[in-house]
Enzyme design. Structure first.
Site, PDB file in Angstrom:
ATOM      1  N   ASP A  66      -3.606   4.555  -5.219  1.00  0.00           N
ATOM      2  CA  ASP A  66      -4.653   4.733  -4.193  1.00  0.00           C
ATOM      3  C   ASP A  66      -4.701   3.440  -3.494  1.00  0.00           C
ATOM      4  OD1 ASP A  66      -5.424   6.094  -2.134  1.00  0.00           O
ATOM      5  OD2 ASP A  66      -6.911   6.680  -2.960  1.00  0.00           O
ATOM      6  N   SER A  67      -5.032   3.282  -2.261  1.00  0.00           N
ATOM      7  CA  SER A  67      -5.754   2.220  -1.179  1.00  0.00           C
ATOM      8  C   SER A  67      -7.556   2.288  -1.940  1.00  0.00           C
ATOM      9  CB  SER A  67      -6.304   2.232   0.444  1.00  0.00           C
ATOM     10  OG  SER A  67      -6.962   3.939   0.164  1.00  0.00           O
TER      11      SER A  67
ATOM     12  N   TYR B  84      -6.532   2.336   4.299  1.00  0.00           N
ATOM     13  CA  TYR B  84      -5.404   1.777   4.423  1.00  0.00           C
ATOM     14  C   TYR B  84      -5.039   2.525   6.227  1.00  0.00           C
ATOM     15  CZ  TYR B  84      -3.222   0.227   0.251  1.00  0.00           C
ATOM     16  OH  TYR B  84      -2.784  -0.562  -1.002  1.00  0.00           O
ATOM     17  N   GLY B  85      -5.782   3.079   6.320  1.00  0.00           N
ATOM     18  CA  GLY B  85      -5.796   3.849   7.277  1.00  0.00           C
ATOM     19  C   GLY B  85      -5.795   3.500   8.989  1.00  0.00           C
TER      20      GLY B  85
ATOM     21  N   CYS C 216      -1.871   8.419  -2.479  1.00  0.00           N
ATOM     22  CA  CYS C 216      -2.525   7.903  -1.491  1.00  0.00           C
ATOM     23  C   CYS C 216      -1.686   8.605  -0.229  1.00  0.00           C
ATOM     24  CB  CYS C 216      -3.106   6.562  -0.635  1.00  0.00           C
ATOM     25  SG  CYS C 216      -2.969   5.812   0.998  1.00  0.00           S
TER      26      CYS C 216
ATOM     27  N   CYS D 106      -5.935  13.906   3.057  1.00  0.00           N
ATOM     28  CA  CYS D 106      -6.260  12.562   2.558  1.00  0.00           C
ATOM     29  C   CYS D 106      -6.712  12.626   1.027  1.00  0.00           C
ATOM     30  CB  CYS D 106      -6.954  11.695   3.514  1.00  0.00           C
ATOM     31  SG  CYS D 106      -7.599   9.996   2.911  1.00  0.00           S
TER      32      CYS D 106
END
Length: 252
Positions: free
Chosen positions: A3-4, A35-36, A66, A176
């Site tokens: 994941d981020s 990441y967004g 993610c 998320c």
């Protein structure tokens, strides 16, 4: 799994419950979180690098824990990586099917909500249900710091969730993987009649299906990596998953 940052640990919990005998390596790309705010090109590049790293570590299956990375990069990853990939996406389909009021909310990063993959998901599964997309601004940072309770977290969650009380939504999709860690605060605001939809269990079941009939090649054990300093992740792991683990640095 990757994941981020630490939000994917909500999926890690589900996967380790579903596959208790399997060793699981989890990588948090905390040097690049969130990441967004990244471009699609950046997300593809990071996801491929991480995927190749985890494959080199011996992974026989990769879980993209993610939603944002799934939206941007999973199609490319499936073309370039030689192992099965389990993706994750907002649980719009079950929420839309179960909604009684015909109105559901989807909470996710701004990238995810603006992505072509998300709009395709709505076209395929939202049907006649009205979908209210809402970004959880600042929520990822709260989870990364382990601040999942207290006044700051409550204020940031309330700013997004309280307005939904007047919108007659009966399902809130947690789009998320960081957001399930804030679910107790969301529940305090919306009460027991609103369903919170988390796709982690579905991803865990998919991983179990792909590994059915196979035996793990190594004894059970969990490894954790971060692309940033290891100390913050070490400090937050007990808060999020209830147990400390050693954390290694991955120079990716």
């Amino acid at each position: 799994m990757f994941d981020s940052g630490l939000g994917g640990l909500s999926v890690w919990r589900a996967v380790t419950r579903e596959l208790p005998e399997w060793p699981v390596t989890y990588l948090a790309d905390q040097a690049y979180v969130p990441y967004g705010s990244k471009s699609r090109e950046q997300l593809i590049e990071r996801s491929l690098r991480i995927g190749h790293f985890l494959h080199e570590q011996g992974a026989s299956l990769l879980v993209v824990a993610c939603n944002t990375a799934t939206s941007a990069a999973v199609d490319t990853m499936r073309k370039e990586l030689p192992i099965p990939i389990v993706a994750i996406e907002p649980a719009v389909k079950p929420a839309a099917r179960a909604s009684r009021t015909g109105r559901i909310a989807v909470l996710a990063t701004e990238f995810m909500l603006q992505s072509a993959r998300f709009h395709s998901l709505l076209q395929r599964h939202a049907g006649t249900v009205e979908v209210l997309p809402r970004p959880g601004r600042g929520w990822v940072e709260l989870v990364e710091a382990g601040r999942i309770d207290g006044d700051e977290a409550r204020e940031k969650v309330a700013a997004v969730v309280e307005p939904l009380l007047a919108e007659n939504v009966d399902h809130i999709v947690l789009g998320c993987t960081h957001y399930p860690f804030l679910a107790p605060l969301i529940r305090d605001i919306v009460g027991p009649d609103v369903v919170l939809d988390d796709p982690a269990e579905g991803s865990a079941r998919r991983a179990a299906d792909l590994l059915a009939g196979k035996a793990p090649q190594k004894p059970n054990g969990y490894r954790f990596y971060t692309t940033a300093d290891t100390a913050p992740m070490s400090d937050v792991l007990p808060v999020l998953i209830g147990h400390p683990y050693p954390v290694q640095h991955a120079g990716i």
